[in-house]
Design an enzyme around this catalytic site. Structure first.
Site, PDB file in Angstrom:
ATOM      1  N   THR A 194      46.765  14.455  20.261  1.00 31.60           N
ATOM      2  CA  THR A 194      46.651  13.619  21.456  1.00 31.60           C
ATOM      3  C   THR A 194      47.585  12.411  21.325  1.00 31.60           C
ATOM      4  O   THR A 194      47.990  11.833  22.335  1.00 31.60           O
ATOM      5  CB  THR A 194      45.201  13.131  21.664  1.00 31.60           C
ATOM      6  N   LYS A 214      50.203  10.146  23.970  1.00 41.32           N
ATOM      7  CA  LYS A 214      50.301   8.682  24.072  1.00 41.32           C
ATOM      8  C   LYS A 214      51.756   8.224  23.929  1.00 41.32           C
ATOM      9  O   LYS A 214      52.216   7.328  24.644  1.00 41.32           O
ATOM     10  CB  LYS A 214      49.411   8.018  23.003  1.00 41.32           C
TER      11      LYS A 214
HETATM   12  C1  26Q Z   1      32.815  18.208   9.127  1.00 43.85           C
HETATM   13  C2  26Q Z   1      31.808  18.386   8.190  1.00 43.85           C
HETATM   14  C3  26Q Z   1      31.561  17.440   7.220  1.00 43.85           C
HETATM   15  C4  26Q Z   1      32.318  16.282   7.199  1.00 43.85           C
HETATM   16  C5  26Q Z   1      33.314  16.085   8.128  1.00 43.85           C
HETATM   17  C6  26Q Z   1      33.574  17.052   9.085  1.00 43.85           C
HETATM   18  C7  26Q Z   1      34.655  16.832  10.073  1.00 43.85           C
HETATM   19  C8  26Q Z   1      34.848  15.586  10.629  1.00 43.85           C
HETATM   20  C9  26Q Z   1      35.862  15.376  11.551  1.00 43.85           C
HETATM   21  C10 26Q Z   1      35.474  17.874  10.477  1.00 43.85           C
HETATM   22  C11 26Q Z   1      36.483  17.647  11.412  1.00 43.85           C
HETATM   23  C12 26Q Z   1      36.680  16.390  11.949  1.00 43.85           C
HETATM   24  C13 26Q Z   1      37.711  16.065  12.921  1.00 43.85           C
HETATM   25  C14 26Q Z   1      38.498  16.947  13.508  1.00 43.85           C
HETATM   26  C15 26Q Z   1      39.541  16.521  14.438  1.00 43.85           C
HETATM   27  O1  26Q Z   1      39.756  15.350  14.673  1.00 43.85           O
HETATM   28  N1  26Q Z   1      40.256  17.475  15.050  1.00 43.85           N
HETATM   29  C16 26Q Z   1      41.305  17.132  15.998  1.00 43.85           C
HETATM   30  O2  26Q Z   1      40.742  17.130  17.298  1.00 43.85           O
HETATM   31  C17 26Q Z   1      41.674  16.645  18.249  1.00 43.85           C
HETATM   32  C18 26Q Z   1      40.963  16.564  19.578  1.00 43.85           C
HETATM   33  O3  26Q Z   1      40.726  17.837  20.077  1.00 43.85           O
HETATM   34  C19 26Q Z   1      42.901  17.529  18.302  1.00 43.85           C
HETATM   35  O4  26Q Z   1      43.825  16.958  19.168  1.00 43.85           O
HETATM   36  C20 26Q Z   1      43.519  17.677  16.911  1.00 43.85           C
HETATM   37  O5  26Q Z   1      44.558  18.623  16.942  1.00 43.85           O
HETATM   38  C21 26Q Z   1      42.454  18.108  15.922  1.00 43.85           C
HETATM   39  O6  26Q Z   1      42.988  18.131  14.605  1.00 43.85           O
END
Ligand code: 26Q
Length: 814
Positions: free
Chosen positions: A653, A657
């Site tokens: 995203t 921006k």
């Molecule tokens: C899961 C289990 C335990 C601890 C942490 C997590 C965890 C926390 C955050 C797993 C994933 C995330 C975050 C993921 C993330 O930010 N993904 C992004 O999402 C955006 C919005 O859709 C996309 O634009 C990005 O490409 C993607 O990487």
């Protein structure tokens, strides 16, 4: 007196009163922080009637509500944004002028609300802004973490983490709603009870209870009377000490409920796209989901009968993190509302919808059965039954083989696969960009797609132009409004009208000078924070995002070293000057990511102080990248680095921006870059590298040999050797893990992210960037065209699609 003047006079009076009653001071003696608190209180008071009225109207009309369930809301600061959305920013600025107070100092007193890691959390924040501006009745539901994402400091080039104490002086926006307290139950066991109905023959006993207490934050729309609510749950103990245990001398047991409550909402997990099966994380998930669902159902029941739930309520699950909502809703409907399984399942699967944000297998949530069943015995039991029935269906209705069934099972190999639970228990599964959704259908979730093709859909991400242009780049916003009016603020597609200025030299010159001013501001910030003098006329080449191998900050590094070596080999070499700017937090346990930060810092120390380099090249790592810093960087950027290994970045995203602020993109055909390219055309973006299909093929055929490329390509060899020959750090071993991960592979294939496979194409694309930049008129034209074609990437468009295709919700006028 005009209405505006009247408002100003009244606001000023209330501000002065608030300073007095909150701080026992006159404004002359109040600190900026005290004035900040009084200002927020003034705004909160101003909107209170409207906030109450919004919810009264929603309830009176008994309309469908969206519950956006998310472990993360990365809000940043609220004050300026709220003032703009209320159209009183000018009044407030004038009031402060009259009082001889610098508004910017007041604004900076607000700590970022950093209740999120990165993309997923910021997306939730942009969605809240769009939802309320589009007048859609919606709640954001999450956790009131005591500590948000850690503060990053760079010490001797290393990332050091400090707690983010954002609540230390209280959060003036929030309101504690004790009257909506609920209880959430953990641990214990399930007993069979005498019952006619085998589906209702269970009772949860011996559990531990935590009180969930909601805090409401107002979400103010742009020039709309609607005010929505972000509801964040805090945890408190039921009792401080359990006398029953205490009197038996069991002191551990006597305080165990209090300990449970006191740790649950302590801290946001700082992992981004990496799953770790920590019990506390699962507690957090169930805690806020259970509290949200209980409260939603309680409110719904005041006016409706249970079978109508899907007409009035939709739970959108932001990734699998809140996917225990599915068995929790089943539990509430069966155990509390006395529905049978079939009725409850019909309702649940029509109320829940799931958004997937990643294809990385290490990010997929898989909870060990023993942990899950111990913490949430009834939820586990229901999940088992969901799985049992799903497998029966796979066999009898879909005639799937044992092989496929094993792959699709929600519970297998001692683990619960939350993505499987989310797909089976919902009516919609969406990806976040066209390519991402295609990859889900074709590879990652292919088997599910074949069974439930109608559930899969795409919702390409978006960003809110209110924060990312109107608020953060006011000069560019005015420039646009002067030409096409201010309709773009709620209808970003109107930016298209800027295209008639592509040949207008006055417009192009003005665009250039706005960018230049923003660059000078950023240069000042960098001088202040990093004590590096950068050339404000150089290309500002920017990569800001979480630090992760798949995002390939290292590919950027390879290019920097390529340029550095060019200079060292020929000091007279002609080069368009560049400043490389990085901002990134690494997960504290992600050692390799932290080492990449150290490498970038050390390269900066060498390059920035090398007299041969002059101001041709500078490398800056900005510490503590966060929303409020992003608001300074995007407007000042020339080049947007979106260089992930194709197929790995679900959407991105930040790419949007940059585009909205007139930066040009250099990127792979990954995530939403593909759609940015479709909007601007090949000539107005620098696309390079292997496609997702090609990367997939390289992986499948296992023929990729980075060692061979290294041996045959002297440019690459030289750069790689510099990592371990003391060029950037006297400790030659320091970066050997990075060297080895690429050339030898450590616990994985060498060069897992295909740096060398894309290297040559990246260098070529960068050469084209420099060539293009030399023609400043041409560059400004492409920049303007990028702005003009960025309309698609408004989160207003995204939310409109969610509302029409998934939620079936409609705007409500207050
Ligand atoms: C899961 C289990 C335990 C601890 C942490 C997590 C965890 C926390 C955050 C797993 C994933 C995330 C975050 C993921 C993330 O930010 N993904 C992004 O999402 C955006 C919005 O859709 C996309 O634009 C990005 O490409 C993607 O990487």
């Amino acid at each position: 007196m005009s209405i505006r003047m009247l408002i100003r006079k009244q606001l000023k009076n209330e501000l002065l009163e608030n300073v007095k009653y909150i701080s026992r001071k006159t404004i002359k003696h109040a600190s900026p922080k005290e004035i900040y608190y009084a200002t927020v209180r003034t705004i909160r008071d101003l909107i209170m009637d409207q906030w109450i009225e919004s919810h009264r109207k929603y309830e009176q009309k008994n309309v469908k509500h969206v519950y956006y369930l998310s472990m993360e809301f990365l809000l940043g600061r609220a004050l300026s944004n709220n003032l703009i959305n209320l159209s009183i920013d000018n009044e407030i600025r004038q009031i402060f002028e009259e009082l001889n107070i610098d508004y910017n100092l007041i604004e900076q007193e607000e700590q970022d609300a950093a209740l999120g890691n990165g993309g997923l959390g910021r997306l939730a924040a942009c969605f809240l802004d769009s939802l309320v501006t589009l007048k859609i009745p919606a709640y954001g539901c999450g956790i009131r973490y005591k500590y948000g994402l850690f503060k990053q400091s760079i010490e001797s080039g290393y990332q050091v983490e400090y707690p983010d104490t954002w609540l230390e002086d209280g959060n003036p926006w929030e309101i504690k709603r004790t009257e909506y307290e609920t209880e959430v139950r953990f641990y214990g066991h399930i007993e069979m009870i005498d019952s006619e109905d085998p589906e209702k023959a269970f009772e949860h006993k011996g559990y531990k209870t935590v009180r969930a207490i909601p805090y409401d934050i107002p979400i103010i729309g742009y020039e709309s009377d609607n005010i929505n609510t972000l509801r964040l749950w805090d945890a408190e103990p039921v009792k401080l000490i359990d006398l029953k245990y205490f009197q038996e001398g069991k002191y551990q047991d006597a305080v165990s409920e209090r300990n449970l409550a006191q740790t649950i909402v302590d801290v946001l997990y700082p992992d981004d796209s990496h799953f770790e099966g920590k019990e506390l994380r699962l507690k957090q998930q169930y805690f806020f989901v259970s509290a949200t669902l209980q409260e939603a159902i309680r409110k719904f029941k005041e006016k409706n009968e249970m079978s109508k739930l899907p007409d009035k309520v939709v739970f959108q699950l932001n990734d699998t993190h809140p996917s225990v909502a599915i068995p929790e809703l089943m539990r509430i409907l069966i155990d509390n509302e006395n529905l049978n399984w079939a009725e409850a399942w019909e309702i649940t699967t029509n109320c829940c919808a799931y958004t997937n944000h990643t294809v990385l297998s290490e990010a997929l949530e898989r909870w060990p059965v023993d942990l899950f069943s111990r913490l949430l015995p009834r939820i586990y039991q229901i999940s088992e039954e969901i799985n049992r029935r799903f497998i029966v269906e796979l066999t009898t209705k879909y005639h799937r083989s044992q092989d496929v069934i094993q792959r699709l099972s929600i519970i297998a190999d001692g683990q619960i696969k939350m993505a499987h639970l989310a797909i089976v228990g919902s009516f919609s599964t969406n990806g976040v960009a066209a390519l991402h959704t295609d990859i889900l259908k074709k590879y990652v979730l292919h088997d599910f797609y074949e069974i439930f093709p109608e559930r899969f859909n795409n919702k390409t991400n978006g960003i809110t132009q209110r924060r990312w242009l109107l608020k953060s780049n006011p000069e560019l916003a005015k420039f646009i409004t002067r030409r096409i009016g201010d309709g773009w603020i709620i209808d970003l597609a109107q930016l298209k009208e800027l295209e008639c200025y592509l040949e207008d030299d006055v417009t192009l010159e003005e665009l250039k000078s706005i960018k230049q001013e923003n660059k000078i501001k950023l240069a000042k910030y960098i001088k202040e924070k990093n004590n590096v003098d950068i050339n404000p006329y150089s290309i500002f080449d920017v990569q800001i995002k979480r630090l992760h191998e798949y995002k390939r900050q290292l590919l950027n590094v390879l290019h920097i070293l390529y340029l550095y070596n060019l200079i060292k080999e020929n000091k007279q070499v002609e080069m368009v000057p560049r400043t490389f700017i990085f901002g990134a937090k690494a997960a504290p346990s992600y050692h390799r990511a932290k080492l990449i930060i150290k490498l970038i810092s050390d390269i900066g120390s060498v390059v920035n102080n090398d007299p041969d380099v002059g101001d041709k090249l500078k490398v800056v790592f900005l510490e503590n990248y966060r929303v409020s810093l992003a608001e300074i960087i995007f407007p000042a950027s020339d080049l947007s680095e979106q260089i992930s290994t194709a197929g790995k970045e679900a959407s991105g995203t930040g790419n949007m921006k940059f585009m909205l602020n007139g930066a040009l993109t250099i990127g792979t055909l990954d995530g939403a870059n593909v759609e940015i390219k479709e909007e601007v055309g090949d000539e107005n973006i620098f696309i390079f590298g292997n496609t997702a299909e090609e990367i997939e093929q390289l992986t499948r055929e296992a023929t990729y040999n980075p060692r061979e490329i290294y041996e045959k390509n002297p440019t690459i060899k030289k750069i790689m050797d510099q990592l371990i020959d003391g060029t950037f750090n006297p400790d030659k071993n320091l970066f050997s893990d990075l060297y080895n991960s690429i050339l030898n592979g450590m616990w994985s294939r060498p060069d897992e992210y295909y740096l060398f496979a894309d290297f040559d194409m990246y260098i070529q694309a960068q050469k084209k960037v420099s060539e293009t930049y030399k023609d400043s008129r041409k560059w400004a034209q492409i920049s303007l065209l990028n702005i003009a074609r960025s309309g698609k990437f408004s989160s207003d468009r995204t939310i409109t699609e969610y509302a029409m295709d998934i939620w079936k919700t409609v705007p409500i006028d207050i």
